[in-house]
Design an enzyme around this catalytic site. Structure first.
Site, PDB file in Angstrom:
ATOM      1  N   THR A   1       0.788  -1.058   0.004  1.00 55.71           N
ATOM      2  CA  THR A   1       0.009  -0.002  -0.110  1.00 55.71           C
ATOM      3  C   THR A   1       0.920   1.422   0.117  1.00 55.71           C
ATOM      4  O   THR A   1       0.495   2.363  -0.444  1.00 55.71           O
ATOM      5  CB  THR A   1      -0.999  -0.065   1.369  1.00 55.71           C
ATOM      6  OG1 THR A   1      -0.160  -0.318   2.315  1.00 55.71           O
ATOM      7  CG2 THR A   1      -1.913  -1.068   1.181  1.00 55.71           C
TER       8      THR A   1
ATOM      9  N   ASP B   1      -1.472  -7.962   6.852  1.00 51.88           N
ATOM     10  CA  ASP B   1      -0.762  -7.908   5.613  1.00 51.88           C
ATOM     11  C   ASP B   1      -0.389  -9.196   5.014  1.00 51.88           C
ATOM     12  O   ASP B   1      -0.263  -9.456   3.863  1.00 51.88           O
ATOM     13  CB  ASP B   1       0.299  -6.778   5.394  1.00 51.88           C
ATOM     14  CG  ASP B   1      -0.479  -5.276   5.616  1.00 51.88           C
ATOM     15  OD1 ASP B   1      -1.627  -5.195   5.372  1.00 51.88           O
ATOM     16  OD2 ASP B   1       0.335  -4.408   5.351  1.00 51.88           O
TER      17      ASP B   1
END
Lengths: 527, 535
Positions: A94, A387
């Site tokens: 991200t 994640d």
């Protein structure tokens, strides 16, 4: 004659150069904001919310940082949006996607000031992105066939992802956990089935993956604390007062004795229901809704473990692990599928009592218990682990992997550079700029680690001049090294998504030549 | 301000609260209006053509839209000026009528206004200018008819359709994969088109978008896509050969609409009510099962008990499906929407070859695919893209492409794009001008000049020398008497639009000219603007 205004009072418009400037500056500001969190030695940010209590979040996750910002610049919003999508779609990268988009725009700005039309830049960027993707595709490693190797690939990916997070101290431990958890999913990407329980206390190293299932609930009073060979009925039904659902029904009586009678009938009804439930031959009953004292007592009498108020996800997961169906009616005990597990017991983690289901029939779901010194640490650990889990579950489906540590960027940059040399026309400037933007990522990683980025990147570039080189930046030793030896891997899917979304976003912002801002909607002043 | 006095010298009040109003009249009013119209056109001018730029619009709630579609830009622009609002209306009506060319029509109107201003400066009366424009537009439309060509296509050979859709898409941000999107649009239109009647019901094409994935993953589904999942997490995720009961009644106890009360005053009544309630649920599920349904799609929610009973009887169900989607499902599967359980019969069930649930990304998002429907008329275009704005923009672009394909099915005539049609018309109008005696001649010539502004804007946006390019193309058209030469926006190396395969629909172009002329006439006729001044 000048026209006074076309737009409403507070609306304004910015045109041409100014509009482009405004969006470039906004986008680059956002990119610079998260830039320092990139890489294994990236720094964290403290976010303080403006809400009540000024709750504080400490994080390194790009998506989380950007989500909490109040941004007014429309171009910056585009970047926030791509980071959010990256989070939803692949879970990791991200920060990289925002940094890359920011670098692309920074390069584009230079080109625009040297009088190259934005459309030409876009055309060049597109060609470059396509070429970069091809370059990556050429160098991917796919170990799907070899289960052993595949697992070690996954381990390496998990460790690479985790090393930029707070969990980097115990990355092996957590990587092991994440890989195990993802393997249990058997290819599904539904991360809901992995439950993460956070309990303050202990240290991060004490976190563990539980084979079974842990429910953060208490066992009712007077009920057995330990059941072997449990038969579990998972239910979603009202166990307080079972209302008559026919519309308009109400109780109207004219004497106290009648009230008592009806109360009796109600109790009788509940008793019936409990009896029916018991008729399933169960010794554990888990309900999504409340269980009142009266039925709880009945269950306790029958020696059945009754757990109330398990939230919806808990129920769904429990249904998934134990293989039972979620029931709401209890008239046909023979056809309801019950869940099974070897052992239910109450366990203590820190100071809290939890219910532990072990030896479950279907191993699809599992629980990860995180321990840590404070809530902030735990929150951040959860995000990091999330994640890693996302990346792994995506990699299980698309097993292609790449080396990490700035290696993919250098490979792409090299190919793109070659393309630039072959391309005639103004586009080649844009293609060259694209390769510069790609190199900015290893540069940032090195910078964040306090290394001499110019020196390292130059070395790296020289190394990459040789065909089939595996060199990348090894931040730990602060030198250029062989990434394959060091075991730094990244998922192909993440890199591809970073590349494509960043190019798409940059293209979108570049195409804009006018910003029109509407008047903010007036809110009623309630003061 | 105009004041009238009676014979005693007292003022008449003509406008109430006169001093709070501003008033513009005569030539000033026309000039002001023209300036406002031009200002709007100027905003859109840079969005024209394949190399046109986008606009970023920030809405009143801070939401961002990035688009290139004229109608969308104008709609969200928060316009206050009355004349500017007229321009917004203009592009909207082009959008409703044709669906494409919404930018072009505004640019055209802006150019006409600009030319009109010059004529006014010469002292030509606005009405004469308006009349001249009217005559010129007639000439232009007729000329378009003359230079148009007929396209032959059918279900197997839809290449020409794809080419035309590609022309439309090439000006949007999605032009990266215009080929595949154009094919999707054409296939979708052909799937729902009634070629006999030359009619296309675009309502049958549903456009659904989901963030994530690539633009390349966009697909056409011969069936319906519903953004819902099965009501019970353990119901089967895939049903083959489904018989679908489409219900608009909830799986809940009945709620009579008349006011009523059921009083419970004895234990017996309590018991009977309880029994009835249970029976009620049982019956509902049984009825669905009896008629042979294997999937229930319901507009309303389910009670927990009903949900479990459905699950228990192995009857998958979907709840809270929107009304429009429900209708589409009914059309596609050939089923009937059933408002009461009593009316459920086997004939009213819809049929679909395959119903499956598919999950996306890392979050728990699922969509329900209903495919191989009995009546395959309804299709869904499922768009994937990097971010929300991209999807919204793709939706708009696909809508434009669909409209273009539909227009072609209605009327097979096309004209050549890239400004070729405008240049041809400009030549024709210019030639016709000399035949008209009187002041209108000047207006007609002005119209011809205005027509040139579209190719001029195209050339400008593509980074070419506008005047040089335009005059070169114009002389080429005139010399060879072929109306196919246009502006070479993509730097391909030829300006023969036949070779570049740049087509536009005839009705779209005609409509553009007619609508633009109409609005300009309307604006020219205004000679008095009275507005409340700011307070």
């Amino acid at each position: 004659m000048p026209i006074d205004k076309i737009f409403k009072d507070d609306a304004n418009e910015e045109k041409g150069e100014r509009a482009r400037m405004a969006s470039f500056i906004g986008a680059m500001a956002v990119a610079d904001l998260v830039k320092s969190t990139l890489g294994p030695k990236g720094m964290d940010k403290i976010l303080q919310s403006t809400g009540r209590g000024h709750s504080v979040t400490v994080t390194n996750d790009g998506a989380t940082i950007l989500k909490s910002l109040h941004i007014d610049n429309p171009a910056a919003k585009v970047l926030v949006d791509i980071s959010k999508v990256q989070d939803d779609e692949v879970g990791d990268g991200t920060t990289s996607v925002v940094v890359l988009a920011g670098e692309l725009l920074r390069e584009a700005e230079k080109l625009v000031t040297s009088k190259i039309h934005p459309m030409t830049i876009i055309a060049g960027y597109r060609m470059a992105a396509e070429c970069a993707r091809e370059a990556l595709l050429k160098r991917v490693i796919d170990n799907k066939e070899n289960a052993e190797k595949f697992r070690s690939d996954l381990m390496k990916i998990a460790m690479t992802t985790l090393c930029s997070k707070i969990l980097s101290q115990d990355k092996e431990h957590f990587a092991e956990m994440a890989v195990d958890a993802v393997f249990r999913l058997k290819g599904s990407t539904n991360l809901e089935a992995i439950q993460i329980i956070k309990k303050p206390g202990g240290s991060l190293r004490d976190s563990f993956l539980d084979e079974g299932f842990i429910l953060d609930k208490k066992i009712g009073i007077g009920q057995p604390k330990r059941i072997e060979n449990a038969k579990i009925l998972v239910a979603n039904t009202a166990m307080d007062t079972d209302k008559v659902k026919i519309y308009g029904a109400r109780v109207r009586v004219d004497s106290m004795s009648k009230v008592a009678e009806i109360e009796g009938a109600e109790k009788e009804k509940m008793k019936d229901k409990v009896k029916k439930i018991l008729a399933h031959g169960i010794n554990c009953f888990v309900n999504r809704q409340l269980i009142y004292n009266f039925p709880e007592e009945l269950f306790a009498d029958a020696g059945v473990l009754a757990i109330e108020h398990a939230d919806f996800e808990g129920i769904e997961r429990l249904g998934l692990v134990t293989g039972g169906e979620i029931a709401s009616t209890f008239d046909n005990p023979e056809s309801v599928k019950l869940g099974h597990c070897k052992l239910i017991e109450e366990i203590m983690i820190g100071e809290d009592k939890l219910i532990h289901f072990s030896g479950v029939a279907m191993g699809q779901a599992c629980s990860i218990v995180l321990r840590g010194a404070s809530h902030h640490v735990l929150d951040e650990a959860e995000r990091s682990l999330h994640d890693a889990l996302c990346v792994l579950s995506q990699t299980v489906n698309d097993s292609r992997v790449l080396l990490g540590g700035g290696w993919p960027e250098m490979v792409m940059a090299k190919e793109v550079d070659e393309l630039a040399r072959k391309t005639a026309g103004k586009k080649s400037h844009a293609i060259e700029a694209f390769s510069r933007a790609l190199v900015a990522i290893p540069t940032t990683i090195a910078d964040n680690a306090g290394l001499d980025s110019a020196e390292l990147v130059a070395q790296l570039r020289a190394e990459h001049h040789n065909e089939g080189c595996n060199a990348g930046i090894d931040v730990i030793s602060g030198a250029v090294g062989d990434m394959e030896e060091r075991g730094i891997y990244e998922a192909f899917k993440v890199k591809q998504a970073v590349l494509l979304s960043a190019t798409e976003a940059a293209e979108m912002i570049l195409r804009v030549d006018e910003i029109i801002t509407c008047a903010p909607r007036r809110r009623e002043d309630r003061m | 301000m105009a004041l009238a006095f009676d014979e005693f010298g007292r003022p008449f009040i003509i406008l109430r609260e006169q001093d709070q109003k501003t008033r513009l009249r005569g030539i000033d009013a026309q000039k002001a209006n023209i300036a406002a119209g031009k200002a709007v056109a100027r905003i859109l001018r840079s969005s024209l053509g394949p190399k046109g730029m986008d606009k970023m619009l920030q809405g009143p709630d801070g939401d961002v839209t990035i688009t290139n579609d004229g109608a969308t830009i104008l709609e969200q622009m928060d316009v206050d000026n009355q004349i500017a609002k007229l321009m917004v209306e203009l592009s909207r009506s082009q959008d409703y009528e044709i669906g494409d060319g919404t930018t072009g029509v505004v640019v055209m109107a802006g150019a006409l206004l600009e030319q009109a201003e010059r004529q006014l400066d010469r002292g030509i009366h606005p009405i004469r200018v308006a009349e001249g424009y009217e005559m010129a537009s007639r000439v232009a439309v007729e000329h378009l008819e003359r230079i148009s060509q007929k396209f032959e296509f059918d279900n197997d050979n839809y290449e020409p359709l794809v080419q035309t859709c590609m022309t439309t898409l090439s000006s949007k941000i999605v032009n990266r994969c215009k080929r595949s999107l154009a094919e999707i649009a054409v296939k979708a239109v052909l799937a729902v088109a009634d070629l006999e009647r030359k009619d296309v019901n675009l309502d049958l094409i549903k456009i659904e978008g989901k963030v994530g994935g690539n633009l390349e993953d966009t697909e056409l589904i011969y069936g319906i896509l519903v953004d819902k999942d099965m009501s019970h997490p353990q119901m089967p995720k895939q049903i083959e050969d489904a018989h679908i009961a489409i219900l608009t009644c909830p799986f809940e106890p009945p709620k009579p609409k008349t006011k009523h009360k059921v009083d419970i005053d004895t234990v017996e009544k309590f018991e009977t009510l309880r029994k009835q309630e249970q029976q009620y649920f049982d019956e509902m599920v049984q009825k669905c099962k009896d008629v042979g349904a294997t999937l229930v799609i319901c507009q309303w929610g389910f009670d927990d008990e009903a949900n479990h009973l459905l699950m228990h009887r192995n009857l998958p169900a979907v709840r809270w499906v929107g009304g429009v989607e429900l209708e589409l499902i009914a059309i596609a599967t050939g089923g009937r929407i059933v408002p009461r359980f009593q009316e459920l019969t086997a004939e009213k069930l819809g049929k679909a070859g395959m119903v499956r649930e598919k999950s996306f990304g890392t979050t728990k998002e699922r969509m329900l695919y209903i495919e191989h429907c009995a009546n395959s008329k309804a299709v869904t275009i499922f768009i994937r893209g990097g971010n929300k704005m991209m999807i919204e923009e793709t939706k708009r672009s696909i809508h434009d492409a669909l409209c273009v394909a539909r227009n072609l099915i209605r009327n097979k005539s096309i004209v050549y794009g890239g400004g070729a049609a405008e240049i041809a018309c400009s030549l024709a109008v210019d030639a016709a001008a000399d035949k008209y005696p009187g002041v209108e001649q000047y207006a007609i010539r002005a119209f011809a000049e205005a027509l040139d502004s579209v190719p001029m804007a195209l050339a400008e946006n593509s980074g070419l020398q506008p005047i040089e390019t335009l005059s070169a193309v114009k002389s080429q058209q005139l010399k060879e008497n072929i109306p196919f030469y246009g502006i070479d926006c993509n730097d391909v190396g030829t300006n023969d639009m036949r070779e570049q395969n740049v087509f536009e629909t005839l009705i779209g172009k005609q409509q553009q000219i007619l609508l633009a002329t109409q609005v300009v006439k309307m604006i020219l006729k205004i000679d008095d603007v009275i507005s409340n001044s700011e307070y």
